[in-house]
Design a protein around this motif. Sequence first.
Motif, PDB file in Angstrom:
ATOM      1  N   ASP A  98       0.866  -1.179   0.000  1.00 43.82           N
ATOM      2  CA  ASP A  98       0.000   0.000   0.000  1.00 43.82           C
ATOM      3  C   ASP A  98       0.899   1.223   0.000  1.00 43.82           C
ATOM      4  N   LEU A  99       1.029   1.858  -1.170  1.00 46.31           N
ATOM      5  CA  LEU A  99       2.034   2.900  -1.362  1.00 46.31           C
ATOM      6  C   LEU A  99       1.409   4.261  -1.639  1.00 46.31           C
ATOM      7  N   PRO A 100       2.172   5.334  -1.387  1.00 43.88           N
ATOM      8  CA  PRO A 100       1.729   6.662  -1.808  1.00 43.88           C
ATOM      9  C   PRO A 100       1.572   6.736  -3.328  1.00 43.88           C
ATOM     10  N   ASP A 101       1.080   7.862  -3.813  1.00 44.24           N
ATOM     11  CA  ASP A 101       0.761   8.002  -5.242  1.00 44.24           C
ATOM     12  C   ASP A 101       1.975   7.817  -6.140  1.00 44.24           C
ATOM     13  N   ILE A 102       3.105   8.365  -5.709  1.00 49.78           N
ATOM     14  CA  ILE A 102       4.323   8.317  -6.514  1.00 49.78           C
ATOM     15  C   ILE A 102       5.440   7.735  -5.657  1.00 49.78           C
ATOM     16  N   VAL A 103       6.215   6.855  -6.254  1.00 47.28           N
ATOM     17  CA  VAL A 103       7.376   6.277  -5.577  1.00 47.28           C
ATOM     18  C   VAL A 103       8.627   6.814  -6.257  1.00 47.28           C
ATOM     19  N   ARG A 104       9.534   7.367  -5.463  1.00 45.14           N
ATOM     20  CA  ARG A 104      10.801   7.847  -6.025  1.00 45.14           C
ATOM     21  C   ARG A 104      11.904   6.912  -5.529  1.00 45.14           C
ATOM     22  N   ALA A 105      12.446   6.098  -6.425  1.00 45.14           N
ATOM     23  CA  ALA A 105      13.385   5.064  -6.011  1.00 45.14           C
ATOM     24  C   ALA A 105      14.291   4.682  -7.175  1.00 45.14           C
ATOM     25  N   ASP A 106      15.326   3.928  -6.865  1.00 43.92           N
ATOM     26  CA  ASP A 106      16.280   3.460  -7.868  1.00 43.92           C
ATOM     27  C   ASP A 106      15.687   2.266  -8.603  1.00 43.92           C
ATOM     28  N   PRO A 107      15.443   2.378  -9.915  1.00 45.53           N
ATOM     29  CA  PRO A 107      14.868   1.242 -10.647  1.00 45.53           C
ATOM     30  C   PRO A 107      15.813   0.051 -10.712  1.00 45.53           C
ATOM     31  N   ASN A 108      17.120   0.307 -10.616  1.00 40.58           N
ATOM     32  CA  ASN A 108      18.072  -0.799 -10.626  1.00 40.58           C
ATOM     33  C   ASN A 108      18.014  -1.606  -9.331  1.00 40.58           C
ATOM     34  N   GLN A 109      17.630  -0.939  -8.251  1.00 37.84           N
ATOM     35  CA  GLN A 109      17.554  -1.613  -6.959  1.00 37.84           C
ATOM     36  C   GLN A 109      16.153  -2.134  -6.658  1.00 37.84           C
ATOM     37  N   SER A 352      19.311   8.739 -11.599  1.00 35.27           N
ATOM     38  CA  SER A 352      18.452   7.560 -11.803  1.00 35.27           C
ATOM     39  C   SER A 352      18.034   6.910 -10.496  1.00 35.27           C
ATOM     40  N   ASP A 353      18.833   7.094  -9.426  1.00 34.11           N
ATOM     41  CA  ASP A 353      18.469   6.473  -8.155  1.00 34.11           C
ATOM     42  C   ASP A 353      17.271   7.148  -7.497  1.00 34.11           C
ATOM     43  N   LYS A 354      16.789   8.248  -8.077  1.00 36.40           N
ATOM     44  CA  LYS A 354      15.627   8.956  -7.536  1.00 36.40           C
ATOM     45  C   LYS A 354      14.489   8.989  -8.561  1.00 36.40           C
ATOM     46  N   SER A 355      14.410   7.960  -9.380  1.00 34.66           N
ATOM     47  CA  SER A 355      13.430   7.948 -10.468  1.00 34.66           C
ATOM     48  C   SER A 355      11.993   7.829  -9.955  1.00 34.66           C
ATOM     49  N   TYR A 356      11.088   8.488 -10.677  1.00 39.19           N
ATOM     50  CA  TYR A 356       9.668   8.498 -10.320  1.00 39.19           C
ATOM     51  C   TYR A 356       8.925   7.328 -10.957  1.00 39.19           C
ATOM     52  N   ALA A 357       8.017   6.739 -10.191  1.00 47.10           N
ATOM     53  CA  ALA A 357       7.084   5.743 -10.710  1.00 47.10           C
ATOM     54  C   ALA A 357       5.713   6.043 -10.116  1.00 47.10           C
ATOM     55  N   ILE A 358       4.664   5.738 -10.850  1.00 49.39           N
ATOM     56  CA  ILE A 358       3.301   5.969 -10.369  1.00 49.39           C
ATOM     57  C   ILE A 358       2.774   4.693  -9.719  1.00 49.39           C
ATOM     58  N   SER A 359       2.348   4.821  -8.481  1.00 51.26           N
ATOM     59  CA  SER A 359       1.881   3.677  -7.709  1.00 51.26           C
ATOM     60  C   SER A 359       0.519   3.192  -8.197  1.00 51.26           C
ATOM     61  N   LYS A 360       0.337   1.861  -8.143  1.00 51.97           N
ATOM     62  CA  LYS A 360      -0.979   1.306  -8.459  1.00 51.97           C
ATOM     63  C   LYS A 360      -1.999   1.695  -7.403  1.00 51.97           C
ATOM     64  N   SER A 361      -1.520   2.052  -6.229  1.00 48.98           N
ATOM     65  CA  SER A 361      -2.422   2.441  -5.146  1.00 48.98           C
ATOM     66  C   SER A 361      -3.012   3.833  -5.346  1.00 48.98           C
ATOM     67  N   SER A 362      -2.438   4.620  -6.248  1.00 49.46           N
ATOM     68  CA  SER A 362      -2.883   6.005  -6.415  1.00 49.46           C
ATOM     69  C   SER A 362      -4.311   6.073  -6.946  1.00 49.46           C
ATOM     70  N   LYS A 363      -5.078   6.963  -6.346  1.00 47.25           N
ATOM     71  CA  LYS A 363      -6.436   7.204  -6.815  1.00 47.25           C
ATOM     72  C   LYS A 363      -6.459   8.222  -7.958  1.00 47.25           C
ATOM     73  N   TYR A 364      -5.294   8.878  -8.194  1.00 50.43           N
ATOM     74  CA  TYR A 364      -5.233   9.950  -9.186  1.00 50.43           C
ATOM     75  C   TYR A 364      -4.017   9.784 -10.094  1.00 50.43           C
ATOM     76  N   PRO A 365      -3.913   8.675 -10.837  1.00 46.81           N
ATOM     77  CA  PRO A 365      -2.746   8.473 -11.703  1.00 46.81           C
ATOM     78  C   PRO A 365      -2.627   9.522 -12.802  1.00 46.81           C
ATOM     79  N   GLU A 366      -3.785  10.040 -13.266  1.00 49.24           N
ATOM     80  CA  GLU A 366      -3.726  11.084 -14.300  1.00 49.24           C
ATOM     81  C   GLU A 366      -3.048  12.345 -13.758  1.00 49.24           C
ATOM     82  N   LYS A 367      -3.386  12.710 -12.508  1.00 49.39           N
ATOM     83  CA  LYS A 367      -2.764  13.888 -11.901  1.00 49.39           C
ATOM     84  C   LYS A 367      -1.272  13.649 -11.647  1.00 49.39           C
TER      85      LYS A 367
END
Length: 580
Positions: A98-109, A352-367
């Motif tokens: 259960d994650l916040p709307d956006i995850v900022r993390a390293d995609p390699n990790q 790249s270690d701070k890359s943004y991803a949109i969480s599936k938990s987000s109620k507002y992926p368009e925003k």
Amino acid sequence: MKTAIKTRTLTSVLLTFMITLTACSGSTSSQTGTGSQAGTKDANGIVTLRVLVNETGTNWNTYPDSEIAKELADKIGVKIEYVEADANKMNVLLAGGDLPDIVRADPNQYGKQLIDGNLIIPMDDLMDKYGQDIEQTIPTVVDYSRTNWSEGQNKLYFLPPQIQADPSPVYPNVTIGPTMRWDYYKEVGTPAINSTDDLLNVLQQISTKHPTTDEGKKIYGVSMWQDWGLWPYIIPFTWITQQTASGGSDLMAKPLGENRLLNVLTDDTSNYWVAMDFYNKAYRMGLLDPDALTMKNNDYMAKATAGQFILGPATWAMGDFNAKYAKDNKGYMVLPIGKQAWSGGVRPIGWSDKSYAISKSSKYPEKAMEFLNYIHSYEGARTMYSGIKGKDWTVENGKPQLNKDTIAAKVNGGDAWERTGIALDQNLIGLGGSVIDPSNDTPVNLFSTEEAMAQSSTTLEKDFSKHYGATYPGEVFSKLVQEGKLTDENTPLKSLTQDEIVKQNTVVLPVLTDDLLKLETQLKELAARTAATMILSKTDEDFAANKQKAIDSFKQAGADKLTQYISTEYAKALQNAGVK
């Protein structure tokens, strides 16, 4: 004129950033938009997006009503709230799913865990409607992300911030390096510092004169924090070793201008061992903060803001001290000493270690997509770096110009400046400050021109610059590099032809295997435990014995296996690229 990140230069930092994908996977969210950690919408339709950041000690949430925050709300109907997480909290949140709307993390990790665990969504469909600026400004980064950060799906899951494909035409103000209280350093006569021993001697001189702050708090020569892995032992000593982390593992380093890699744990010339020697001597001289081996970043920043350290590893690591006191000619500056200046260089794939991803938990992926598009647009990046058009800057003769009041506010600093929100957290901004906006041929960060840097220098920065015969701090380092008294990341390129530079830029290393990733993790944990023993050694003899014991333990744990694999693959990559 450059309208997008170039494909050829995209590969130039892969050697540094190619880190392995983690093998673990997380639990899944049952359906999109059901997360309790996700953001909310207020009565005016403004959506608060919660962003999980894998770091602590940020100050974005401190100013939720800053001018920039209000502009985000007005422009795209979004407010941003950080959810800070150290490594432990990050793992707990990812495991829960259960994650916040956006995850900022390293995609390699974290990429495999996030994608295979169905915790984030592909952005491709959203991009068609809400990502037009991204397609214009960073198309090759989008392509790179699909190819390398999607677990073979060729979909867009991650977008990094701070993308800067070309070097800045103006030498920036250096922010990482031996960062000392400038007023104290001047007081003792700015003695020459050519080694770590010289640096320790200066710290001792200053410490004798300034044992406590004006408020009576103990002042220490140096300290560090322990919740960023091996960062305090690997990054801060580039100024004297001329080594940077590289080679598909942050346990490997590349000496400046050399086509070889070394293991920082087993090579006793590495940053790690220079750090061990430095901190041990500081400990025995009474200069090391006793909390240095247990403190977290938040606590470190609080002490730095209180002025309890003489030396730090970066200007941004000294809390809010400069913001409060630079106008009074008190504060911290990176000293132009040693062998190498860390100017930042180019960042074709950003941080790249701070890359943004949109969480599936987000109620507002368009925003969330609108927000990511905005921070990667020329307009959005300029707003976040330079302020609001018509208020903080205006267009004169077709060129954006900072207003005098905006420059004065930056010079005066303090809480009033931070409340503007301008460049409050550069981790947040999609484009690097020197990226050129093709509509007016100026950098998105209006403070990054020579004229603006000179005009917006604080009293502290002006005093520092004047001492070295320059008009702004970056010019101090620029002159020394031009005179050959310092090197930087671009120095080795000066002796190469354009064809040779192109070949260098095509050197790409594969990520580590799962087994080697586990080995690397074990070695880093062992190195962190070993550091305390090394630093607290009582005598030179104890230190030497502990050092040999530590190197033996690293080798027994498999360090040579990691070195052999990465060095072999690096040699193959050099050969394939035609690099001698």
